[in-house]
Design an enzyme around this catalytic site. Structure first.
Site, PDB file in Angstrom:
ATOM      1  N   LYS A   1      11.943 -19.460  15.635  1.00 27.57           N
ATOM      2  CA  LYS A   1      12.190 -20.383  16.755  1.00 27.57           C
ATOM      3  C   LYS A   1      10.881 -20.955  17.274  1.00 27.57           C
ATOM      4  O   LYS A   1      10.846 -21.601  18.312  1.00 27.57           O
ATOM      5  CB  LYS A   1      12.901 -19.636  17.887  1.00 27.57           C
ATOM      6  CG  LYS A   1      14.215 -18.996  17.489  1.00 27.57           C
ATOM      7  CD  LYS A   1      14.776 -18.206  18.682  1.00 27.57           C
ATOM      8  CE  LYS A   1      15.497 -16.962  18.217  1.00 27.57           C
ATOM      9  NZ  LYS A   1      15.638 -15.983  19.291  1.00 27.57           N
TER      10      LYS A   1
ATOM     11  N   ARG B   1       4.411  -1.142  -1.454  1.00 20.69           N
ATOM     12  CA  ARG B   1       3.607   0.051  -1.234  1.00 20.69           C
ATOM     13  C   ARG B   1       3.048   0.173   0.181  1.00 20.69           C
ATOM     14  O   ARG B   1       3.164   1.228   0.815  1.00 20.69           O
ATOM     15  CB  ARG B   1       2.403   0.085  -2.204  1.00 20.69           C
ATOM     16  CG  ARG B   1       2.717   0.613  -3.556  1.00 20.69           C
ATOM     17  CD  ARG B   1       1.923  -0.126  -4.592  1.00 20.69           C
ATOM     18  NE  ARG B   1       2.388  -1.497  -4.618  1.00 20.69           N
ATOM     19  CZ  ARG B   1       3.446  -1.891  -5.349  1.00 20.69           C
ATOM     20  NH1 ARG B   1       4.052  -1.058  -6.129  1.00 20.69           N
ATOM     21  NH2 ARG B   1       3.869  -3.155  -5.313  1.00 20.69           N
ATOM     22  N   THR B   2       2.436  -0.887   0.666  1.00 19.95           N
ATOM     23  CA  THR B   2       1.748  -0.764   1.957  1.00 19.95           C
ATOM     24  C   THR B   2       2.758  -0.476   3.066  1.00 19.95           C
ATOM     25  O   THR B   2       2.572   0.434   3.880  1.00 19.95           O
ATOM     26  CB  THR B   2       0.949  -2.053   2.264  1.00 19.95           C
ATOM     27  OG1 THR B   2       0.194  -2.394   1.103  1.00 19.95           O
ATOM     28  CG2 THR B   2       0.016  -1.857   3.435  1.00 19.95           C
TER      29      THR B   2
ATOM     30  N   HIS C   1      -8.217  -5.933   2.971  1.00 21.23           N
ATOM     31  CA  HIS C   1      -7.099  -4.978   2.892  1.00 21.23           C
ATOM     32  C   HIS C   1      -7.729  -3.581   3.021  1.00 21.23           C
ATOM     33  O   HIS C   1      -7.832  -2.831   2.053  1.00 21.23           O
ATOM     34  CB  HIS C   1      -6.411  -5.165   1.535  1.00 21.23           C
ATOM     35  CG  HIS C   1      -5.040  -4.551   1.433  1.00 21.23           C
ATOM     36  ND1 HIS C   1      -4.517  -3.679   2.369  1.00 21.23           N
ATOM     37  CD2 HIS C   1      -4.081  -4.698   0.481  1.00 21.23           C
ATOM     38  CE1 HIS C   1      -3.292  -3.320   1.989  1.00 21.23           C
ATOM     39  NE2 HIS C   1      -3.012  -3.931   0.847  1.00 21.23           N
TER      40      HIS C   1
ATOM     41  N   ARG D   1       0.786  -7.291   8.320  1.00 17.64           N
ATOM     42  CA  ARG D   1       0.408  -8.035   7.105  1.00 17.64           C
ATOM     43  C   ARG D   1       0.779  -9.489   7.356  1.00 17.64           C
ATOM     44  O   ARG D   1       1.871  -9.792   7.837  1.00 17.64           O
ATOM     45  CB  ARG D   1       1.135  -7.527   5.866  1.00 17.64           C
ATOM     46  CG  ARG D   1       0.918  -8.470   4.681  1.00 17.64           C
ATOM     47  CD  ARG D   1       1.425  -7.950   3.383  1.00 17.64           C
ATOM     48  NE  ARG D   1       0.575  -6.880   2.888  1.00 17.64           N
ATOM     49  CZ  ARG D   1       0.681  -6.376   1.668  1.00 17.64           C
ATOM     50  NH1 ARG D   1       1.581  -6.831   0.828  1.00 17.64           N
ATOM     51  NH2 ARG D   1      -0.130  -5.392   1.273  1.00 17.64           N
TER      52      ARG D   1
HETATM   53  N1   CP Z   1      -1.221  -2.729  -3.055  1.00 20.90           N
HETATM   54  C1   CP Z   1      -0.406  -3.424  -2.214  1.00 20.90           C
HETATM   55  O1   CP Z   1      -0.836  -3.964  -1.208  1.00 20.90           O
HETATM   56  O2   CP Z   1       0.904  -3.440  -2.600  1.00 20.90           O
HETATM   57  P1   CP Z   1       2.076  -4.112  -1.779  1.00 20.90           P
HETATM   58  O3   CP Z   1       1.816  -5.610  -1.770  1.00 20.90           O
HETATM   59  O4   CP Z   1       3.346  -3.747  -2.496  1.00 20.90           O
HETATM   60  O5   CP Z   1       2.020  -3.579  -0.379  1.00 20.90           O
END
Ligand code: CP
Length: 316
Positions: free
Chosen positions: A93, A64-65, A142, A114
């Site tokens: 590396k 999703r993100t 988040h 991320r």
């Molecule tokens: N809600 C969320 O962060 O989903 P993903 O891990 O799929 O990005």
């Protein structure tokens, strides 16, 4: 429109933690996201970020993100470079995060990152001139998920204040609930935390709620907790964060939301989940009016469109 009368300047701002934003600033972002909905649905188009490039650096899996950030950038006319698996990058590396960020900084106008380590997004921001957006750092924060969660509650319930909100599941490792508990306290929501004893909300987050005047209640009885709840926010047990598999096996399957359980709740109770879900919500719930989680996931697009537009500097 109010938005144009009191334009706030977010250009160049990093989005690392929801705690970096005032309630007024969050409201402003959510209002702007509302304006983005029809653009997010593809019903309208404006070349807001034409010629701009977003670096999408995912050192951890995501559906999703990552995809909603990419959709958001594309819907605004911008382009995306990046990776979804660091095994195909020079990190293999031995390249440092700092050097990877320096490169993305010179190739793009904003960076989404991320990373499995808490604090990685803040570190990235120190090495980048362009704005850095935290797409989840370990069990830390988040913020963009938090904004889309707030947007969803506000859309579904018309307001956030005074709603009775139950946060259920892995409150220890679930980064979405850490950001959300803080933000909901900022808005004056009533909070109940339900989790296995070993996965309680960290004291640091509880103290943040208390400092904002919210005294959460705690229970392990989900039937009781949802009786007068307006929102049930379910989370997955975060297997990847457990130091030991036995501890995970002891708690997996501790809670399961199904139609029978939801009979204990109000007719207009909404069920949210940041997704992915594993076994904690029975698919039979999907077709009930309680299930908001797929709509919630869609809301990631207008919210991230608003954020990209604001921090890169395009105007709707
Ligand atoms: N809600 C969320 O962060 O989903 P993903 O891990 O799929 O990005």
């Amino acid at each position: 429109m109010l938005f144009f009368l009191i334009r706030m300047d977010f250009k160049g701002k990093d989005i690392i933690s929801i705690k970096d934003f005032s309630k007024k600033e969050i409201d402003y972002i959510l209002d702007y996201a509302k304006d983005m909905v029809r653009y997010a649905m593809g019903e309208k188009y404006k070349n807001v970020l034409g010629g701009k490039v977003l670096s999408s650096l995912f050192f951890e899996p995501s559906t999703r993100t990552r995809l909603s950030f990419e959709s958001a950038m594309n819907r605004l006319g911008g382009r995306v470079i990046g990776f979804s698996d660091p095994s195909g990058t020079s990190q293999k590396k031995g390249e440092s995060l700092a050097d990877t960020i320096r490169m993305a900084d010179s190739y793009s106008d904003a960076i989404v990152v991320r990373h499995p380590h808490e604090g990685a997004a803040r570190l990235a921001a120190e090495f980048a001139e362009v704005p850095v957006l935290n797409a989840g750092d370990g069990a830390g924060r988040h913020p963009t998920q938090c904004l889309l969660d707030l947007f969803t509650i506000r859309t579904e319930k018309k307001k956030i204040k005074k709603n009775k909100i139950v946060l259920l599941g892995d409150l220890k490792y679930g980064r979405t609930v850490h950001s959300l508990a803080y933000a909901l306290s900022l808005y004056g929501a009533e909070l109940t935390f339900v989790s296995p004893a070993s996965l309680k909300m960290p004291n640091e987050v509880i103290n943040e709620c208390k400092e904002l005047g919210i005294e959460p209640t705690y229970t392990s009885n989900i039937e009781k907790a949802i009786k007068d709840a307006d929102v049930l926010y379910v989370t997955r047990i975060q297997r990847e964060r457990f130091p030991d598999a036995e501890e995970y096996n002891r708690v997996v399957g501790a809670y399961k939301i199904d139609n029978n359980l939801l009979k204990n709740g109000k007719e207009n109770l909404i069920v949210m989940h940041p997704l992915p879900r594993v076994t904690e919500i029975n698919p039979e719930v999907d077709t009930t009016p309680h299930a908001i989680y797929f709509k919630q996931a869609f809301n990631g697009v207008p919210v991230r469109m608003a954020l990209l537009s604001l921090v890169i500097g395009g105007k709707l």
